[in-house]
Write a protein that holds these residues in place. Sequence first.
Motif, PDB file in Angstrom:
ATOM      1  N   GLY A  88       0.699  -1.061  -0.043  1.00 15.76           N
ATOM      2  CA  GLY A  88       0.153   0.115  -0.009  1.00 15.76           C
ATOM      3  C   GLY A  88       0.841   1.170  -0.071  1.00 15.76           C
ATOM      4  O   GLY A  88       1.865   1.407  -0.618  1.00 15.76           O
ATOM      5  N   GLY A  89       0.594   2.278   0.842  1.00  7.87           N
ATOM      6  CA  GLY A  89       0.881   3.661   0.608  1.00  7.87           C
ATOM      7  C   GLY A  89      -0.328   4.343   0.867  1.00  7.87           C
ATOM      8  O   GLY A  89      -0.401   5.425   0.774  1.00  7.87           O
ATOM      9  N   LEU A  90      -1.367   3.637   1.221  1.00  8.45           N
ATOM     10  CA  LEU A  90      -2.707   4.090   1.659  1.00  8.45           C
ATOM     11  C   LEU A  90      -2.612   4.701   2.833  1.00  8.45           C
ATOM     12  O   LEU A  90      -1.639   4.159   3.788  1.00  8.45           O
ATOM     13  CB  LEU A  90      -3.900   3.004   1.375  1.00  8.45           C
ATOM     14  N   PHE A  91      -3.451   5.343   3.639  1.00  5.88           N
ATOM     15  CA  PHE A  91      -3.406   5.961   4.744  1.00  5.88           C
ATOM     16  C   PHE A  91      -4.310   5.186   5.605  1.00  5.88           C
ATOM     17  O   PHE A  91      -5.603   5.346   5.336  1.00  5.88           O
ATOM     18  CB  PHE A  91      -3.458   7.352   4.779  1.00  5.88           C
ATOM     19  N   GLY A  92      -4.076   4.143   6.416  1.00  4.83           N
ATOM     20  CA  GLY A  92      -4.743   3.399   7.154  1.00  4.83           C
ATOM     21  C   GLY A  92      -5.868   3.794   8.063  1.00  4.83           C
ATOM     22  O   GLY A  92      -6.928   3.454   8.038  1.00  4.83           O
ATOM     23  N   ASP A  93      -5.353   5.058   8.583  1.00  7.92           N
ATOM     24  CA  ASP A  93      -6.184   5.517   9.485  1.00  7.92           C
ATOM     25  C   ASP A  93      -7.162   6.554   8.994  1.00  7.92           C
ATOM     26  O   ASP A  93      -7.559   7.493   9.642  1.00  7.92           O
ATOM     27  CB  ASP A  93      -5.470   6.065  10.808  1.00  7.92           C
ATOM     28  N   MET A  94      -7.155   6.769   7.614  1.00  7.29           N
ATOM     29  CA  MET A  94      -7.976   7.508   7.012  1.00  7.29           C
ATOM     30  C   MET A  94      -9.242   7.003   6.359  1.00  7.29           C
ATOM     31  O   MET A  94      -8.916   5.637   6.134  1.00  7.29           O
ATOM     32  CB  MET A  94      -7.521   8.488   6.133  1.00  7.29           C
ATOM     33  N   THR A  95     -10.441   7.441   5.908  1.00  9.13           N
ATOM     34  CA  THR A  95     -11.412   6.531   5.332  1.00  9.13           C
ATOM     35  C   THR A  95     -11.096   6.599   3.814  1.00  9.13           C
ATOM     36  O   THR A  95     -10.066   7.145   3.456  1.00  9.13           O
ATOM     37  CB  THR A  95     -12.601   7.226   5.448  1.00  9.13           C
ATOM     38  N   VAL A  96     -11.901   5.542   3.127  1.00  3.57           N
ATOM     39  CA  VAL A  96     -11.672   5.326   1.749  1.00  3.57           C
ATOM     40  C   VAL A  96     -11.844   6.570   0.955  1.00  3.57           C
ATOM     41  O   VAL A  96     -11.099   7.042   0.203  1.00  3.57           O
ATOM     42  CB  VAL A  96     -12.666   4.361   1.235  1.00  3.57           C
ATOM     43  N   LEU A  97     -12.918   7.441   1.280  1.00  7.29           N
ATOM     44  CA  LEU A  97     -13.016   8.797   0.845  1.00  7.29           C
ATOM     45  C   LEU A  97     -11.884   9.739   0.903  1.00  7.29           C
ATOM     46  O   LEU A  97     -11.288  10.286  -0.044  1.00  7.29           O
ATOM     47  CB  LEU A  97     -14.365   9.447   1.167  1.00  7.29           C
ATOM     48  N   GLU A  98     -11.309   9.736   2.218  1.00  8.35           N
ATOM     49  CA  GLU A  98     -10.284  10.576   2.345  1.00  8.35           C
ATOM     50  C   GLU A  98      -9.078  10.126   1.450  1.00  8.35           C
ATOM     51  O   GLU A  98      -8.347  11.299   1.136  1.00  8.35           O
ATOM     52  CB  GLU A  98      -9.989  10.780   3.793  1.00  8.35           C
ATOM     53  N   ASN A  99      -8.744   8.909   1.402  1.00 11.96           N
ATOM     54  CA  ASN A  99      -7.599   8.705   0.680  1.00 11.96           C
ATOM     55  C   ASN A  99      -7.675   8.920  -0.793  1.00 11.96           C
ATOM     56  O   ASN A  99      -6.644   9.179  -1.427  1.00 11.96           O
ATOM     57  CB  ASN A  99      -7.825   6.913   0.806  1.00 11.96           C
ATOM     58  N   VAL A 100      -8.977   8.812  -1.375  1.00 14.61           N
ATOM     59  CA  VAL A 100      -9.206   8.999  -2.829  1.00 14.61           C
ATOM     60  C   VAL A 100      -9.224  10.576  -2.870  1.00 14.61           C
ATOM     61  O   VAL A 100      -8.332  11.013  -3.861  1.00 14.61           O
ATOM     62  CB  VAL A 100     -10.651   8.520  -3.269  1.00 14.61           C
ATOM     63  N   LEU A 101      -9.483  11.407  -2.171  1.00 14.00           N
ATOM     64  CA  LEU A 101      -9.444  12.926  -1.997  1.00 14.00           C
ATOM     65  C   LEU A 101      -7.915  13.239  -2.025  1.00 14.00           C
ATOM     66  O   LEU A 101      -7.547  14.179  -2.720  1.00 14.00           O
ATOM     67  CB  LEU A 101     -10.035  13.545  -0.763  1.00 14.00           C
ATOM     68  N   CYS A 102      -7.136  12.615  -1.183  1.00 17.30           N
ATOM     69  CA  CYS A 102      -5.603  12.886  -1.374  1.00 17.30           C
ATOM     70  C   CYS A 102      -5.180  12.634  -2.688  1.00 17.30           C
ATOM     71  O   CYS A 102      -4.386  13.264  -3.028  1.00 17.30           O
ATOM     72  CB  CYS A 102      -5.081  11.840  -0.151  1.00 17.30           C
ATOM     73  N   GLY A 103      -5.646  11.638  -3.267  1.00 16.93           N
ATOM     74  CA  GLY A 103      -5.167  11.289  -4.697  1.00 16.93           C
ATOM     75  C   GLY A 103      -5.441  12.467  -5.541  1.00 16.93           C
ATOM     76  O   GLY A 103      -4.637  12.859  -6.358  1.00 16.93           O
ATOM     77  N   MET A 104      -6.598  13.099  -5.383  1.00 16.66           N
ATOM     78  CA  MET A 104      -7.162  14.220  -5.968  1.00 16.66           C
ATOM     79  C   MET A 104      -6.309  15.559  -5.926  1.00 16.66           C
ATOM     80  O   MET A 104      -6.438  16.527  -6.538  1.00 16.66           O
ATOM     81  CB  MET A 104      -8.619  14.335  -6.068  1.00 16.66           C
ATOM     82  N   GLN A 105      -5.433  15.514  -4.571  1.00 15.40           N
ATOM     83  CA  GLN A 105      -5.111  16.752  -4.159  1.00 15.40           C
ATOM     84  C   GLN A 105      -4.184  17.502  -5.390  1.00 15.40           C
ATOM     85  O   GLN A 105      -4.618  18.802  -5.238  1.00 15.40           O
ATOM     86  CB  GLN A 105      -4.131  16.557  -2.971  1.00 15.40           C
ATOM     87  N   GLY A 106      -3.333  17.074  -6.037  1.00 17.40           N
ATOM     88  CA  GLY A 106      -2.779  17.697  -6.902  1.00 17.40           C
ATOM     89  C   GLY A 106      -3.307  18.377  -8.119  1.00 17.40           C
ATOM     90  O   GLY A 106      -3.210  19.018  -9.100  1.00 17.40           O
ATOM     91  N   THR A 107      -4.640  17.637  -8.243  1.00 19.15           N
ATOM     92  CA  THR A 107      -5.438  17.840  -9.614  1.00 19.15           C
ATOM     93  C   THR A 107      -6.400  19.129  -9.026  1.00 19.15           C
ATOM     94  O   THR A 107      -7.275  19.678 -10.176  1.00 19.15           O
ATOM     95  CB  THR A 107      -6.242  16.711  -9.872  1.00 19.15           C
ATOM     96  N   LEU A 108      -6.539  19.497  -7.681  1.00 22.60           N
ATOM     97  CA  LEU A 108      -7.407  20.779  -7.595  1.00 22.60           C
ATOM     98  C   LEU A 108      -6.748  22.092  -7.844  1.00 22.60           C
ATOM     99  O   LEU A 108      -5.612  22.301  -7.595  1.00 22.60           O
ATOM    100  CB  LEU A 108      -7.814  20.514  -6.072  1.00 22.60           C
ATOM    101  N   GLY A 109      -7.658  22.764  -7.885  1.00 21.62           N
ATOM    102  CA  GLY A 109      -7.118  24.226  -8.107  1.00 21.62           C
ATOM    103  C   GLY A 109      -6.566  25.016  -6.847  1.00 21.62           C
ATOM    104  O   GLY A 109      -5.415  25.703  -6.992  1.00 21.62           O
ATOM    105  N   THR A 110      -7.246  24.700  -5.905  1.00 22.56           N
ATOM    106  CA  THR A 110      -6.907  25.344  -4.453  1.00 22.56           C
ATOM    107  C   THR A 110      -6.108  24.401  -3.428  1.00 22.56           C
ATOM    108  O   THR A 110      -6.317  23.386  -3.496  1.00 22.56           O
ATOM    109  CB  THR A 110      -8.221  25.895  -3.821  1.00 22.56           C
ATOM    110  N   GLY A 111      -5.500  25.025  -2.733  1.00 22.45           N
ATOM    111  CA  GLY A 111      -4.538  24.415  -1.781  1.00 22.45           C
ATOM    112  C   GLY A 111      -5.101  24.116  -0.430  1.00 22.45           C
ATOM    113  O   GLY A 111      -6.178  24.541  -0.353  1.00 22.45           O
ATOM    114  N   PHE A 112      -4.276  23.514   0.310  1.00 21.34           N
ATOM    115  CA  PHE A 112      -5.100  23.342   2.012  1.00 21.34           C
ATOM    116  C   PHE A 112      -5.154  24.791   2.573  1.00 21.34           C
ATOM    117  O   PHE A 112      -6.221  24.833   3.190  1.00 21.34           O
ATOM    118  CB  PHE A 112      -4.046  22.398   2.712  1.00 21.34           C
ATOM    119  N   LEU A 113      -4.224  25.507   1.982  1.00 23.14           N
ATOM    120  CA  LEU A 113      -4.265  26.991   2.694  1.00 23.14           C
ATOM    121  C   LEU A 113      -5.617  27.628   2.450  1.00 23.14           C
ATOM    122  O   LEU A 113      -6.241  27.962   3.436  1.00 23.14           O
ATOM    123  CB  LEU A 113      -2.962  27.818   2.430  1.00 23.14           C
ATOM    124  N   GLY A 114      -6.035  27.761   1.346  1.00 22.76           N
ATOM    125  CA  GLY A 114      -7.419  28.062   1.016  1.00 22.76           C
ATOM    126  C   GLY A 114      -8.554  27.485   2.011  1.00 22.76           C
ATOM    127  O   GLY A 114      -9.411  28.222   2.429  1.00 22.76           O
TER     128      GLY A 114
END
Length: 251
Positions: A88-114
């Motif tokens: 893996g490389g999955l985040f075990g203590d996060m949900t399935v949805l949160e893991n998929v959102l992490c995958g999308m992170q680089g594809t989103l327009g806004t960052g965590f700061l926003g």
Amino acid sequence: MTTALSVNNVTVRFAGLVAVSDVSLDIEAATVCSMIGPNGAGKTTLFNAITGFVTPSEGSVKFNGIELAGRKTHAIAKAGVRRTFQGGGLFGDMTVLENVLCGMQGTLGTGFLGTLLGFPSARRAEREAVDRAMLLLDDMQLASHADRLVSELPFGLQRQVDITRALAARAELIMLDEPAVGLSVADCDRLAEVLRQVTSRGVTVLMIEHNMNLVMQASDKVAVLNYGQLLATGTPAQIRSNESVLEAYLG
Ligand SMILES: Nc1ncnc2c1ncn2[C@@H]1O[C@H](COP(=O)(O)OP(=O)(O)O)[C@@H](O)[C@H]1O
Ligand SMILES: [Mg+2]
């Protein structure tokens, strides 16, 4: 048919040892190619040469016509090549949805700061990201598991989440290192279905796999490595009846 990945005369040497020797291999877009071969054959090294973890001593690796050889791993990932790691490389203590959102992170327009600062545009982007992630999970038949912790899922589902996260990251080539390890026969059948779902989205798959059940079921093409060299390529049926492959490996 268009060629997605084109490996041309790739050689990888380690201090005198030739781990991969003059390998050429084309993989058509939206197909599954499996690499098989005995331990030490050079499968992982060829994977590493494609993903930038090692630099080929000779040869070229083109993805959608773009040269990857000699480029940095993050540049190769940006070109759409995603590798999943054994265990893996999955985040075990996060949900399935949160893991998929992490995958999308680089594809989103806004960052965590926003998001932290609560910009309305960031909140909107976040909602859209959740919607997109849920659509994808639905397509991959994982929607009912969206809120479960990854560490609580059986192996087979974890493997599916890993692949789904790569899709969320807009991977165009997904590289899997022995995805069937630890899976039951039923899990393998499901994984074969998942791979068909992946290629139907136009995404190409290259996997290293020892499990012949999965290889024969899921592959459009099988490449056999032996002592660093490409011994044969062909359809699963061609490989199964290839004399030199039988001798070297399947025997
Ligand atoms: N970083 C390295 N340094 C030196 N030798 C290596 C390295 N990585 C792999 N090798 C050697 O290259 C050969 C091919 O290994 P590998 O690509 O791991 O084969 P496979 O994945 O098919 O089992 C083996 O002889 C291995 O010992
Ligand atoms: Mg290996």
